[in-house]
Design a protein around this motif. Structure first.
Motif, PDB file in Angstrom:
ATOM      1  N   LEU A   1       1.197  -0.811  -0.226  1.00 31.23           N
ATOM      2  CA  LEU A   1      -0.189  -0.395   0.244  1.00 31.23           C
ATOM      3  C   LEU A   1       0.937   1.484  -0.210  1.00 31.23           C
ATOM      4  CD1 LEU A   1      -2.754  -1.219   2.514  1.00 31.23           C
ATOM      5  CD2 LEU A   1      -3.449  -1.044   0.356  1.00 31.23           C
ATOM      6  N   ARG A   2       2.514   0.958   0.194  1.00 33.98           N
ATOM      7  CA  ARG A   2       2.893   2.320   0.633  1.00 33.98           C
ATOM      8  C   ARG A   2       3.575   2.639  -0.615  1.00 33.98           C
ATOM      9  NH1 ARG A   2       4.932  -0.458   5.776  1.00 33.98           N
ATOM     10  NH2 ARG A   2       3.734   0.774   7.653  1.00 33.98           N
ATOM     11  N   GLN A   3       3.389   2.138  -1.768  1.00 29.99           N
ATOM     12  CA  GLN A   3       4.197   1.869  -3.132  1.00 29.99           C
ATOM     13  C   GLN A   3       2.567   2.881  -3.831  1.00 29.99           C
ATOM     14  OE1 GLN A   3       5.489  -1.829  -4.800  1.00 29.99           O
ATOM     15  NE2 GLN A   3       6.289  -2.368  -2.599  1.00 29.99           N
ATOM     16  N   LEU A   4       1.635   3.165  -2.676  1.00 28.86           N
ATOM     17  CA  LEU A   4       0.712   3.801  -3.881  1.00 28.86           C
ATOM     18  C   LEU A   4       0.839   5.119  -2.994  1.00 28.86           C
ATOM     19  CD1 LEU A   4      -2.207   1.959  -3.090  1.00 28.86           C
ATOM     20  CD2 LEU A   4      -1.296   2.022  -5.172  1.00 28.86           C
ATOM     21  N   PRO A   5       0.242   6.488  -4.266  1.00 28.98           N
ATOM     22  CA  PRO A   5       0.517   7.273  -3.545  1.00 28.98           C
ATOM     23  C   PRO A   5      -0.697   8.230  -2.558  1.00 28.98           C
ATOM     24  CG  PRO A   5      -1.395   7.369  -6.163  1.00 28.98           C
ATOM     25  CD  PRO A   5      -0.345   5.675  -5.676  1.00 28.98           C
ATOM     26  N   GLY A   6       0.937   9.186  -2.144  1.00 28.18           N
ATOM     27  CA  GLY A   6      -0.225   9.236  -0.515  1.00 28.18           C
ATOM     28  C   GLY A   6      -1.396  10.366  -1.169  1.00 28.18           C
ATOM     29  N   LYS A   7      -1.836  11.213  -0.223  1.00 26.75           N
ATOM     30  CA  LYS A   7      -2.712  12.354  -0.319  1.00 26.75           C
ATOM     31  C   LYS A   7      -2.212  13.478  -0.485  1.00 26.75           C
ATOM     32  CE  LYS A   7      -6.074  14.611   2.477  1.00 26.75           C
ATOM     33  NZ  LYS A   7      -6.845  14.812   3.146  1.00 26.75           N
TER      34      LYS A   7
ATOM     35  N   MET B   1      -1.464  12.858  -4.874  1.00 27.97           N
ATOM     36  CA  MET B   1      -2.261  12.586  -5.875  1.00 27.97           C
ATOM     37  C   MET B   1      -2.625  13.683  -6.660  1.00 27.97           C
ATOM     38  SD  MET B   1      -4.490  10.749  -6.958  1.00 27.97           S
ATOM     39  CE  MET B   1      -4.682   9.655  -5.518  1.00 27.97           C
ATOM     40  N   PRO B   2      -2.985  15.549  -6.473  1.00 28.59           N
ATOM     41  CA  PRO B   2      -2.724  16.441  -6.655  1.00 28.59           C
ATOM     42  C   PRO B   2      -1.507  15.811  -8.053  1.00 28.59           C
ATOM     43  CG  PRO B   2      -3.817  17.022  -5.273  1.00 28.59           C
ATOM     44  CD  PRO B   2      -2.692  15.606  -4.827  1.00 28.59           C
ATOM     45  N   GLU B   3      -0.589  15.726  -7.819  1.00 32.41           N
ATOM     46  CA  GLU B   3       0.189  15.857  -8.871  1.00 32.41           C
ATOM     47  C   GLU B   3       0.885  14.940  -9.812  1.00 32.41           C
ATOM     48  OE1 GLU B   3       5.512  15.933  -9.146  1.00 32.41           O
ATOM     49  OE2 GLU B   3       4.474  16.172  -6.910  1.00 32.41           O
ATOM     50  N   LEU B   4      -0.187  13.541  -9.377  1.00 33.75           N
ATOM     51  CA  LEU B   4      -0.405  12.670 -10.007  1.00 33.75           C
ATOM     52  C   LEU B   4      -0.969  12.582 -11.136  1.00 33.75           C
ATOM     53  CD1 LEU B   4       0.414   9.116 -10.476  1.00 33.75           C
ATOM     54  CD2 LEU B   4      -1.706   9.026  -8.627  1.00 33.75           C
ATOM     55  N   LEU B   5      -2.356  13.362 -10.917  1.00 38.95           N
ATOM     56  CA  LEU B   5      -3.297  12.937 -11.844  1.00 38.95           C
ATOM     57  C   LEU B   5      -2.646  14.264 -13.111  1.00 38.95           C
ATOM     58  CD1 LEU B   5      -6.287  13.438  -9.729  1.00 38.95           C
ATOM     59  CD2 LEU B   5      -5.608  12.160 -10.748  1.00 38.95           C
ATOM     60  N   ASP B   6      -2.744  15.299 -12.501  1.00 39.55           N
ATOM     61  CA  ASP B   6      -1.578  16.055 -13.055  1.00 39.55           C
ATOM     62  C   ASP B   6      -0.561  15.072 -14.681  1.00 39.55           C
ATOM     63  OD1 ASP B   6      -2.678  18.364 -12.873  1.00 39.55           O
ATOM     64  OD2 ASP B   6      -1.036  18.797 -11.211  1.00 39.55           O
ATOM     65  N   ASP B   7       0.685  14.447 -14.057  1.00 38.41           N
ATOM     66  CA  ASP B   7       1.810  13.436 -14.450  1.00 38.41           C
ATOM     67  C   ASP B   7       0.564  12.093 -15.446  1.00 38.41           C
ATOM     68  OD1 ASP B   7       3.281  15.087 -13.255  1.00 38.41           O
ATOM     69  OD2 ASP B   7       3.349  12.867 -11.640  1.00 38.41           O
ATOM     70  N   VAL B   8      -0.242  11.969 -15.155  1.00 38.75           N
ATOM     71  CA  VAL B   8      -1.716  11.456 -15.837  1.00 38.75           C
ATOM     72  C   VAL B   8      -1.788  12.130 -17.185  1.00 38.75           C
ATOM     73  CG1 VAL B   8      -3.551   9.860 -15.901  1.00 38.75           C
ATOM     74  CG2 VAL B   8      -2.109   9.494 -13.702  1.00 38.75           C
TER      75      VAL B   8
END
Length: 226
Positions: A91-97, A100-107
């Motif tokens: 679970l720690r390999q998933l993005p944290g809170k 998440m915004p940066e991850l959505l931008d990356d996607v």
């Protein structure tokens, strides 16, 4: 009483039978009734015995299974703790809170870099599931060809954090231009629907999101009391 007394008996006139024959008939009738009663009683008890024997076998098996669990209880607890630790590490390999915004931008940038025409990319409200992860739906509509979608998926897989996208009511079909416009380019596809991505929820956040029991103090008050 003689054997000849049993001959030529009138069944319609039992009272005229010799006394010895009467006594013998009464004894035989009584014995027959005893046998019928005994057989009836034994028959019912026999069915009960069969049921009890089956129940005994089931209880022995249940006892044996529980005994094995008791014997291996400590080992099973250790295995459970190990599995929980492995789950935490995954679970720690998933993005944290905060990631998440940066991850959505990356996607979103990955889709644009792949040459896709992103017509809709709308993140929705996230929901914490089972206390240890949160899911966030994203409505999207993208246009492109097979190679562009393949490049997009490869780019998402290459992101630093583990990104899980699950499809929900997603369709991938040949693009169709609105009436009055030129037809779509050959091989042009439209991906439309909702995907969900997931992030890690730490213990404090999960505890804060958990439903409070009636009468229980809130978290800040409880920490202040300590």
């Amino acid at each position: 009483m003689k054997l000849s007394d049993f001959r030529n008996l009138d069944r319609n006139n039992v009272g005229a039978w010799p006394d010895g024959v009467k006594y013998t008939a009464c004894i035989l009738l009584f014995a027959l009734l005893l046998f019928v009663g005994w057989y009836w009683s034994i028959s019912g008890q026999s069915d009960t015995l069969v049921q009890k024997q089956k129940q005994e076998i089931e209880l022995k098996k249940d006892f044996h299974d529980k005994q094995l669990k008791v014997v291996n209880l400590e080992k099973l607890k250790t295995q459970l703790d190990d599995m929980r630790e492995i789950l935490r590490q995954l679970l720690r390999q998933l993005p944290g809170k905060t990631e998440m915004p940066e991850l959505l931008d990356d996607v979103s940038r990955s889709a644009l870099s792949a040459g896709l025409d992103v017509q809709l990319f709308e993140p929705g409200a996230e929901a914490i599931q089972e206390g240890f992860y949160a899911e966030k739906p994203i409505k999207l509509r993208m246009l492109g060809n097979y190679h562009q979608f393949g490049s997009f998926i490869s780019a998402v897989a290459a992101l630093p954090r583990v990104v899980i996208l699950t499809m929900h009511d997603v369709s991938l079909k040949p693009s169709q231009q609105p009436t009055g416009k030129l037809p779509a380019s050959p091989g042009q596809l439209t991906l439309e629907g909702t995907v969900k991505t997931y992030r890690y929820v730490d213990e404090d956040e999960a505890e804060a999101a958990a439903p409070k029991k009636p009468g229980a103090p809130n978290a800040p008050a409880a920490k202040a009391a300590r």
